[in-house]
Design an enzyme around this catalytic site. Sequence first.
Site, PDB file in Angstrom:
ATOM      1  N   ASP A 102      13.763  74.587  13.836  1.00 46.07           N
ATOM      2  CA  ASP A 102      13.227  75.928  14.108  1.00 46.07           C
ATOM      3  C   ASP A 102      13.630  76.993  13.077  1.00 46.07           C
ATOM      4  O   ASP A 102      14.643  76.874  12.399  1.00 46.07           O
ATOM      5  CB  ASP A 102      13.733  76.416  15.471  1.00 46.07           C
ATOM      6  CG  ASP A 102      13.043  75.757  16.640  1.00 46.07           C
ATOM      7  OD1 ASP A 102      12.407  74.708  16.434  1.00 46.07           O
ATOM      8  OD2 ASP A 102      13.151  76.289  17.755  1.00 46.07           O
ATOM      9  N   HIS A 110      18.004  73.880  13.410  1.00 47.29           N
ATOM     10  CA  HIS A 110      17.464  75.063  12.738  1.00 47.29           C
ATOM     11  C   HIS A 110      17.550  74.921  11.219  1.00 47.29           C
ATOM     12  O   HIS A 110      18.575  74.460  10.701  1.00 47.29           O
ATOM     13  CB  HIS A 110      18.227  76.327  13.156  1.00 47.29           C
ATOM     14  CG  HIS A 110      18.057  76.672  14.596  1.00 47.29           C
ATOM     15  ND1 HIS A 110      18.785  76.058  15.596  1.00 47.29           N
ATOM     16  CD2 HIS A 110      17.231  77.559  15.210  1.00 47.29           C
ATOM     17  CE1 HIS A 110      18.417  76.558  16.774  1.00 47.29           C
ATOM     18  NE2 HIS A 110      17.476  77.458  16.569  1.00 47.29           N
TER      19      HIS A 110
END
Length: 225
Positions: A46, A193
């Site tokens: 992400d 992430h």
Amino acid sequence: MSAAAGKRPGATKAAMPHKGTLPARVSAEITHAAESGGKAVNITIDDGPDPVWTPKILQVLQDNGAHATFCMIGPHATANPAVVEKIVADGDRLCDHTVSHNTRMDHSPEAYQKSQILDAARMIQQASGGVAPMYYRAPGGAFTPYSRHVAAIHGMRPLGWNIDSRDFYRPGVSTIVNTVKYELGNGPTMLFHDGGGNRSQTFEALRQLLPWLKSQGYTFSFPVR
């Protein structure tokens, strides 16, 4: 897509991405399951793309015959089109992670939710050279029935997660690795992430985790659409 896309050993073959207009409607239920079934995991990443960390993570994936789904913030995609195109060329999938990453989207007006989703989808599709995102992940998991519906009718399956690596907080590589191993029984979809700052810990954790997962008999899949 390159001729080699989707052909890494041990990886699920990547579906041909959607060109042109967004694809037909998909289910509005939040997906967590692995497309391939069996003993598989879904790597999801992400808040990028990031010009430094996303290419490093792509290399780790390639080194291990793995694929991932990249949940992108619209303006980040616009700022890094070459990185987005590389993700697609490698056979990985795109996911809409909104324009502003507002974790209180579930408290926002419907018009705002719609613009956040659809504007980001257009940004990602333009940056990719015409490949539409296949999933939608609400920032912080702040889904609403309305936002799931908007995403689904535009071909983006709402995407959740089962394993939160907590890498966002940079707790240390060993903590990230141990968190993933501890939560592995929760389900197949892992959250990491590549955006939001220095992701050296995420990079190193994936470098350790991916070969370990293979040694445990796991394969790498994509979330069900």
